[in-house]
Design a protein around this motif. Structure first.
Motif, mmCIF file in Angstrom:
data_model
loop_
_atom_site.group_PDB
_atom_site.id
_atom_site.type_symbol
_atom_site.label_atom_id
_atom_site.label_comp_id
_atom_site.label_asym_id
_atom_site.label_seq_id
_atom_site.Cartn_x
_atom_site.Cartn_y
_atom_site.Cartn_z
ATOM 1 N N ILE A 23 63.067 16.416 49.210
ATOM 2 C CA ILE A 23 63.698 16.870 50.450
ATOM 3 C C ILE A 23 65.134 16.360 50.456
ATOM 4 O O ILE A 23 65.386 15.178 50.221
ATOM 5 N N HIS A 24 66.070 17.243 50.732
ATOM 6 C CA HIS A 24 67.488 16.883 50.704
ATOM 7 C C HIS A 24 67.777 15.744 51.690
ATOM 8 O O HIS A 24 67.290 15.761 52.824
ATOM 9 N N PRO A 25 68.568 14.748 51.270
ATOM 10 C CA PRO A 25 68.883 13.615 52.159
ATOM 11 C C PRO A 25 69.546 14.033 53.476
ATOM 12 O O PRO A 25 69.435 13.333 54.482
ATOM 13 N N TYR A 26 70.219 15.172 53.473
ATOM 14 C CA TYR A 26 70.867 15.644 54.695
ATOM 15 C C TYR A 26 69.846 15.859 55.808
ATOM 16 O O TYR A 26 70.156 15.683 56.982
ATOM 17 N N ILE A 27 68.627 16.221 55.423
ATOM 18 C CA ILE A 27 67.565 16.409 56.419
ATOM 19 C C ILE A 27 67.338 15.100 57.172
ATOM 20 O O ILE A 27 67.200 15.082 58.391
ATOM 21 N N ALA B 123 65.859 15.113 61.269
ATOM 22 C CA ALA B 123 64.939 16.238 61.427
ATOM 23 C C ALA B 123 63.625 15.769 62.033
ATOM 24 O O ALA B 123 63.113 14.707 61.691
ATOM 25 N N ARG B 124 63.101 16.566 62.929
ATOM 26 C CA ARG B 124 61.825 16.274 63.567
ATOM 27 C C ARG B 124 60.682 16.581 62.595
ATOM 28 O O ARG B 124 60.858 17.308 61.610
ATOM 29 N N GLN B 125 59.524 16.091 62.911
ATOM 30 C CA GLN B 125 58.368 16.234 62.033
ATOM 31 C C GLN B 125 58.023 17.704 61.770
ATOM 32 O O GLN B 125 57.624 18.060 60.661
ATOM 33 N N PHE B 126 58.194 18.584 62.742
ATOM 34 C CA PHE B 126 57.843 19.988 62.533
ATOM 35 C C PHE B 126 58.721 20.625 61.449
ATOM 36 O O PHE B 126 58.266 21.518 60.733
#
Length: 80
Positions: free
Chosen positions: A9-13, A18-21
């Protein structure tokens, strides 16, 4: 990474908190890549999209990703 079956998963996330959803959707999406063969020319073939449309919270996650500037699949119509 299909050769090692690792989902990255990109570190920008993380930086965007980013929320769990969103994470659930991204993991589901990437798991679809493990189920359906694709290539650079057609990274999301119809068989892939059949699975992808089942992603939990898909619409909400795509909305968040678009708002944060990520490219998404929302432009592809749901064939169902």
């Amino acid at each position: 990474y299909s050769d090692t079956r690792v989902i990255a998963i990109h570190p920008y996330i993380h930086e965007r908190k980013a929320r769990q959803f969103v994470l659930k959707y991204l993991i589901f999406h990437e798991c679809c890549h493990q189920l359906v063969e694709s290539d650079c020319e057609t990274p999301h073939p119809p068989a892939f999209m059949e699975w992808e449309y089942r992603a939990p919270g898909r619409a909400r996650a795509l909305e968040w990703l678009e708002k944060e500037g990520f490219p998404t699949l929302s432009a592809q119509p749901d064939p169902r």
